[in-house]
Design an enzyme around this catalytic site. Structure first.
Site, mmCIF file in Angstrom:
data_model
loop_
_atom_site.group_PDB
_atom_site.id
_atom_site.type_symbol
_atom_site.label_atom_id
_atom_site.label_comp_id
_atom_site.label_asym_id
_atom_site.label_seq_id
_atom_site.Cartn_x
_atom_site.Cartn_y
_atom_site.Cartn_z
ATOM 1 N N ASP A 179 34.907 20.511 -13.350
ATOM 2 C CA ASP A 179 33.660 21.276 -13.386
ATOM 3 C C ASP A 179 33.888 22.773 -13.577
ATOM 4 O O ASP A 179 32.968 23.504 -13.911
ATOM 5 C CB ASP A 179 32.769 20.991 -12.160
ATOM 6 C CG ASP A 179 33.451 21.274 -10.832
ATOM 7 O OD1 ASP A 179 34.618 21.693 -10.842
ATOM 8 O OD2 ASP A 179 32.808 21.051 -9.783
ATOM 9 N N ARG A 180 35.118 23.232 -13.361
ATOM 10 C CA ARG A 180 35.378 24.667 -13.578
ATOM 11 C C ARG A 180 35.982 24.903 -14.951
ATOM 12 O O ARG A 180 36.537 23.980 -15.547
ATOM 13 C CB ARG A 180 36.371 25.181 -12.537
ATOM 14 C CG ARG A 180 35.831 25.144 -11.143
ATOM 15 C CD ARG A 180 36.795 25.804 -10.198
ATOM 16 N NE ARG A 180 36.209 25.871 -8.874
ATOM 17 C CZ ARG A 180 36.565 26.741 -7.943
ATOM 18 N NH1 ARG A 180 37.522 27.616 -8.191
ATOM 19 N NH2 ARG A 180 35.986 26.740 -6.769
ATOM 20 N N ASP A 221 39.531 22.431 -14.076
ATOM 21 C CA ASP A 221 40.150 22.195 -12.765
ATOM 22 C C ASP A 221 40.300 20.715 -12.434
ATOM 23 O O ASP A 221 40.106 19.852 -13.302
ATOM 24 C CB ASP A 221 39.325 22.897 -11.678
ATOM 25 C CG ASP A 221 37.984 22.217 -11.457
ATOM 26 O OD1 ASP A 221 37.462 21.603 -12.411
ATOM 27 O OD2 ASP A 221 37.451 22.292 -10.337
ATOM 28 N N ASP A 248 38.557 18.413 -10.908
ATOM 29 C CA ASP A 248 37.481 17.457 -11.189
ATOM 30 C C ASP A 248 36.658 17.813 -12.418
ATOM 31 O O ASP A 248 35.612 17.216 -12.661
ATOM 32 C CB ASP A 248 36.566 17.317 -9.961
ATOM 33 C CG ASP A 248 35.888 18.633 -9.586
ATOM 34 O OD1 ASP A 248 36.464 19.693 -9.883
ATOM 35 O OD2 ASP A 248 34.795 18.594 -8.995
ATOM 36 N N LYS A 305 28.293 22.201 -12.301
ATOM 37 C CA LYS A 305 28.901 23.049 -13.308
ATOM 38 C C LYS A 305 29.769 22.158 -14.181
ATOM 39 O O LYS A 305 30.114 21.051 -13.776
ATOM 40 C CB LYS A 305 29.700 24.176 -12.676
ATOM 41 C CG LYS A 305 30.699 23.762 -11.608
ATOM 42 C CD LYS A 305 31.208 25.003 -10.907
ATOM 43 C CE LYS A 305 32.294 24.697 -9.908
ATOM 44 N NZ LYS A 305 31.760 24.330 -8.599
ATOM 45 N N SER A 355 38.109 19.149 -5.717
ATOM 46 C CA SER A 355 37.971 20.083 -6.816
ATOM 47 C C SER A 355 39.268 20.766 -7.233
ATOM 48 O O SER A 355 40.230 20.116 -7.606
ATOM 49 C CB SER A 355 36.905 21.107 -6.456
ATOM 50 O OG SER A 355 36.567 21.839 -7.578
ATOM 51 N N HIS A 356 39.307 22.096 -7.091
ATOM 52 C CA HIS A 356 40.455 22.871 -7.548
ATOM 53 C C HIS A 356 41.565 22.914 -6.504
ATOM 54 O O HIS A 356 42.609 23.504 -6.742
ATOM 55 C CB HIS A 356 40.000 24.301 -7.831
ATOM 56 C CG HIS A 356 39.336 24.903 -6.634
ATOM 57 N ND1 HIS A 356 38.094 24.500 -6.233
ATOM 58 C CD2 HIS A 356 39.746 25.815 -5.739
ATOM 59 C CE1 HIS A 356 37.758 25.157 -5.138
ATOM 60 N NE2 HIS A 356 38.751 25.966 -4.811
HETATM 61 C C1 G16 Z 1 32.611 24.956 -4.994
HETATM 62 C C2 G16 Z 1 31.156 25.205 -5.189
HETATM 63 C C3 G16 Z 1 30.953 26.495 -5.902
HETATM 64 C C4 G16 Z 1 31.639 27.628 -5.181
HETATM 65 C C5 G16 Z 1 33.087 27.275 -4.980
HETATM 66 C C6 G16 Z 1 33.834 28.282 -4.114
HETATM 67 O O1 G16 Z 1 33.230 24.785 -6.223
HETATM 68 O O2 G16 Z 1 30.541 24.185 -5.927
HETATM 69 O O3 G16 Z 1 29.590 26.726 -5.983
HETATM 70 O O4 G16 Z 1 31.532 28.793 -5.906
HETATM 71 O O5 G16 Z 1 33.198 26.045 -4.336
HETATM 72 O O6 G16 Z 1 33.276 28.296 -2.863
HETATM 73 P P1 G16 Z 1 33.943 29.105 -1.703
HETATM 74 O O7 G16 Z 1 33.935 30.536 -2.144
HETATM 75 O O8 G16 Z 1 33.044 28.830 -0.531
HETATM 76 O O9 G16 Z 1 35.344 28.593 -1.520
HETATM 77 P P2 G16 Z 1 34.239 23.589 -6.475
HETATM 78 O O10 G16 Z 1 34.704 23.783 -7.876
HETATM 79 O O11 G16 Z 1 35.304 23.774 -5.452
HETATM 80 O O12 G16 Z 1 33.423 22.372 -6.243
#
Ligand code: G16
Length: 543
Positions: free
Chosen positions: A281-282, A277, A279, A376, A113-114
Site C-alpha cells: 500500500d505504500r 512496502d 503489503d 492507500k 505493513s512496512h
Molecule cells: C499506517 C497507516 C498510515 C500511517 C502509518 C504510520 O500505515 O495506515 O495511515 O501514516 O501507519 O503511522 P504511525 O506514524 O502511527 O506509525 P501502514 O502502511 O503501516 O499500514
C-alpha cells in the site's frame, strides 16, 4: 464437524493502533493470542453468522498458519463464505478492492505493513469494513472492548484447506473461494489508467526499475508492468515475496530502499524508479537524480490529475494527514477545491471518500490513494506517475522543478527516533503539551511562533471527534514542526518529528532539504529537548 468452544481469558494489550493490531510475531503465536483477537473481531462487529469475508495477507512469516486458523474460526462462527487470495496472499489494496467489488461484509488482512517480518519480527491483523477501508475508531473500540470481555472462542477441528490453487472448497458449512490475487486488481488499474499510453512510453525506450522489496507487490508489478504494459523483463526486482522479505525492512524510503536510491542517483539510472512496502500500500517515487517526497508526490498527482484517464473530469476534493506537508493545500487552493486535514491513519479518509468529498488523499508516510479503493495503494501511485509521464514526456526532475516554480516548494523531512523508552517519550510529549498555552508569540531560533496546539479532528461526515493527534507548532513564515508518537511500532515508542518550511524564491528551490530545514531542527530540539529526554544524539531514520 462440530465447532469446538475453547475457554480463554482476556489478554492485555490487544488495542488496535494506527492500523490494526501489530505485535512481535512470537506474541501473536502465543496460545490463544490470534484466536482471541479474531473472535473479538467477530464479536465486536455483530458476529460472523451468515457473513462473507475477504481474507489475505502480505505473505510474511506466520501468514499461512494464521490464515488456516482464521478460516477455521470463521467457519465455526457460522460465516457463509470467505474469499481468500491464493496461498493466502493479497496486497492490502487488492483486498480492499475485493471487499468492495464482491460486496462482502468486510475482510481480515494479515500484515504488519512496512515492519520487518520473520519469527522474531512483526505480525499484524486488521479488520476492514464493507466499504473496503480499515475499521474506523468506533469499530476498533468495540473490537478492543470484546478483547477485554472475551471468555471463549469458537474454532473448527479440521485439516488445512488447500489454498494453493484457485477454486472453491468447503470447510464445515462454509464456502471458501480461492482467487487469483492479481486478476481483479489488474483489471481495476486498467480502468483507471491509459495502458496504451504507458505501453507507448515503454515502447519508446523508457526504462523503469520497480523494487518490490521481496514483498507482496512483486507478482502484481510483474503482471502489470512487465506482462501487460511491456516494461522489459527484469524491470521488477526483488519480485518474489518471502516470509522475512529477504531479511530486509520492506519500507519504501531512501533508507530502506537504498539500493534503488543508489542506482537512481548513478550514471546508469533508468528514467523512473519506484518501490512499495510489505503489503503493497505504500510507494516511493524517484526519478533520475530526483527523489520525490511523498508529500510532493501527492501534490504533483493532484496538480496533474486531469491528464490521467480515470481522473480526467477533475477532483472533487483532496485530503492529507495532518503531518503531511501543505504542498497539497497549495494545489487545492489553485484548483478551487477543498483540502481536508485528517489525523494520521488511512481510516480517517474513509468517510471523506465515501461521501464523495475527496478523490485523492495521501500521507507523508509514503501512502497515496484515491476513491478507487479505501486503502492507500502503492502500485496505483506508480501507474499514476507513469500515466502523467506518458502525457508530459519530461523527466521526473523537470516535473518537480516545474511544480515548485508554480506552487513554491514545501521543504519537508521526518526525523524518527525509534524504540525510545516509552515513559521517556510520553514525558517528552507531556512536557510539550504543558508548554502549549505559553508558546504563541515566542521567538525560537529567530522565528516567531504563530500558534501551537494539539491536533483534534472533527469528522465533517459523521461528526465524530478524535483528540490527541499530534502537537503542532506553527511559525509566522508558514513553517511548521509537528511531533507525535507512532501508533504502528511494536517495541517501545517511536517519536516522529515532522519539519516543514515553505520556500517561494526561485533561487532557493533546489536546496538540500536537510540544510533548508536546519533551523527547524534546532527549534524542535530547543522546544522538545529531544536529546536530553531520549538520550539520543540523532534520529535513527531521516526521510
Ligand atoms: C499506517 C497507516 C498510515 C500511517 C502509518 C504510520 O500505515 O495506515 O495511515 O501514516 O501507519 O503511522 P504511525 O506514524 O502511527 O506509525 P501502514 O502502511 O503501516 O499500514
Amino acid at each position: 464437524m462440530t465447532p469446538e468452544v475453547v475457554a480463554t481469558h482476556a489478554i492485555e494489550g490487544q488495542k488496535p493502533g494506527t492500523s490494526g493490531l501489530r505485535k512481535k510475531t512470537p506474541v501473536f503465536m502465543q496460545p490463544h493470542y490470534l484466536e482471541n483477537f479474531v473472535q473479538s473481531i467477530f464479536d465486536g462487529t455483530g458476529g460472523a453468522a451468515g457473513r462473507t469475508y475477504v481474507l489475505g495477507g502480505d505473505g510474511r512469516y506466520f501468514n499461512d498458519r494464521a490464515a488456516q486458523v482464521i478460516l477455521r474460526m470463521a467457519a465455526a462462527n457460522g460465516a457463509r463464505k470467505v474469499i481468500v487470495g491464493q496461498d493466502a496472499l493479497l496486497s492490502t489494496p487488492a483486498a480492499s478492492n475485493l471487499i468492495r467489488k464482491r460486496g462482502t461484509d468486510g475482510g481480515i488482512i494479515m500484515s504488519a505493513s512496512h515492519n520487518p517480518g520473520g519469527p522474531e519480527e512483526d505480525f499484524g491483523v486488521k479488520f476492514n469494513t464493507p466499504n473496503g477501508g480499515p475499521a474506523a475508531e468506533g469499530v476498533t473500540a468495540k473490537i478492543f472492548e470484546a478483547t477485554q470481555a472475551i471468555t471463549e472462542y469458537r474454532i473448527l477441528a479440521a485439516q488445512d484447506v488447500d489454498l494453493s490453487t484457485p477454486g472453491t472448497a468447503t470447510l464445515g458449512e462454509m464456502e471458501i473461494e480461492v482467487v487469483d490475487p492479481v486478476a481483479d486488481y489488474a483489471e481495476l488499474m486498467e480502468e483507471l489508467f491509459d495502458f496504451d499510453a504507458i505501453r507507448g512510453l515503454f515502447a519508446g525506450g523508457f526504462r523503469i526499475r520497480f523494487d518490490a522489496m521481496h514483498a507482496v507487490t512483486g507478482p502484481y508489478a510483474r503482471a502489470i508492468l512487465e506482462d501487460r504494459l511491456g516494461a522489459p523483463e527484469g524491470s521488477v526486482v526483488n519480485a518474489v515475496p518471502s516470509p522475512d522479505f529477504g531479511g530486509g525492512h520492506p519500507d519504501p524510503n531512501p533508507i530502506w530502499a537504498k539500493d534503488l536510491m543508489d542506482i537512481m542517483m548513478s550514471m546508469r539510472a533508468p528514467d523512473f524508479g519506484a518501490a512499495s512496502d510489505g503489503d503493497g500500500d505504500r510507494n516511493m517515487i524517484v526519478g533520475r537524480n530526483a527523489y520525490v517526497t511523498p508529500s510532493d508526490s501527492l501534490a504533483v498527482l493532484a496538480a496533474n490529475a486531469t491528464l490521467v484517464k480515470g481522473y480526467k473530469d477533475g477532483l472533487k476534493g483532496v485530503a492529507r494527514s495532518m503531518p503531511t506537508s501543505r504542498a497539497l493545500d497549495r494545489v487545492a487552493a489553485k484548483l478551487g477545491i477543498d483540502c481536508y486535514e485528517t489525523p494520521t491513519g488511512w481510516k480517517f479518509f474513509g468517510n471523506l471518500l465515501d461521501a464523495g468529498r475527496a478523490t485523492l488523499c495521501g500521507e507523508e508516510s509514503a501512502g497515496t490513494g484515491s476513491d478507487h479503493v479505501r486503502e492507500k495503494d502503492g502500485l496505483w501511485a506508480v501507474l499514476f506517475w507513469l500515466n502523467v509521464l506518458a502525457e508530459r514526456r519530461m523527466p521526473v526532475a523537470d516535473i518537480l522543478a516545474d511544480h515548485w516554480a508554480k506552487y513554491g516548494r514545501n521543504y519537508y523531512s521526518r526525523h524518527d527516533y525509534e524504540e525510545v523508552d516509552a515513559d521517556a517519550a510520553n514525558a517528552l510529549m507531556e512536557a510539550l503539551r504543558r508548554q502549549l498555552p505559553n508558546l504563541k508569540g515566542r521567538l525560537i531560533e529567530g522565528m516567531r511562533i504563530e500558534n501551537a496546539d494539539e491536533f483534534a479532528y472533527d469528522d465533517p461526515v459523521d461528526g465524530s471527534r478524535s483528540e490527541g493527534q499530534g502537537i503542532r507548532i506553527l511559525f509566522a513564515d508558514g513553517s511548521r514542526i509537528v511531533l507525535r508518537l507512532s501508533g504502528t511500532g511494536t517495541q517501545g515508542a517511536t517519536l516522529r518529528v515532522y519539519l516543514e518550511k515553505l520556500e517561494t524564491k526561485a533561487a532557493a528551490l533546489q536546496d538540500n532539504p536537510q540544510s533548508a530545514l536546519s533551523d527547524m531542527v534546532a527549534a524542535a530540539e530547543s522546544l522538545a529537548q529531544i536529546r536530553a529526554r531520549t538520550g539520543r544524539s540523532a534520529p535513527d531514520v531521516v526521510t
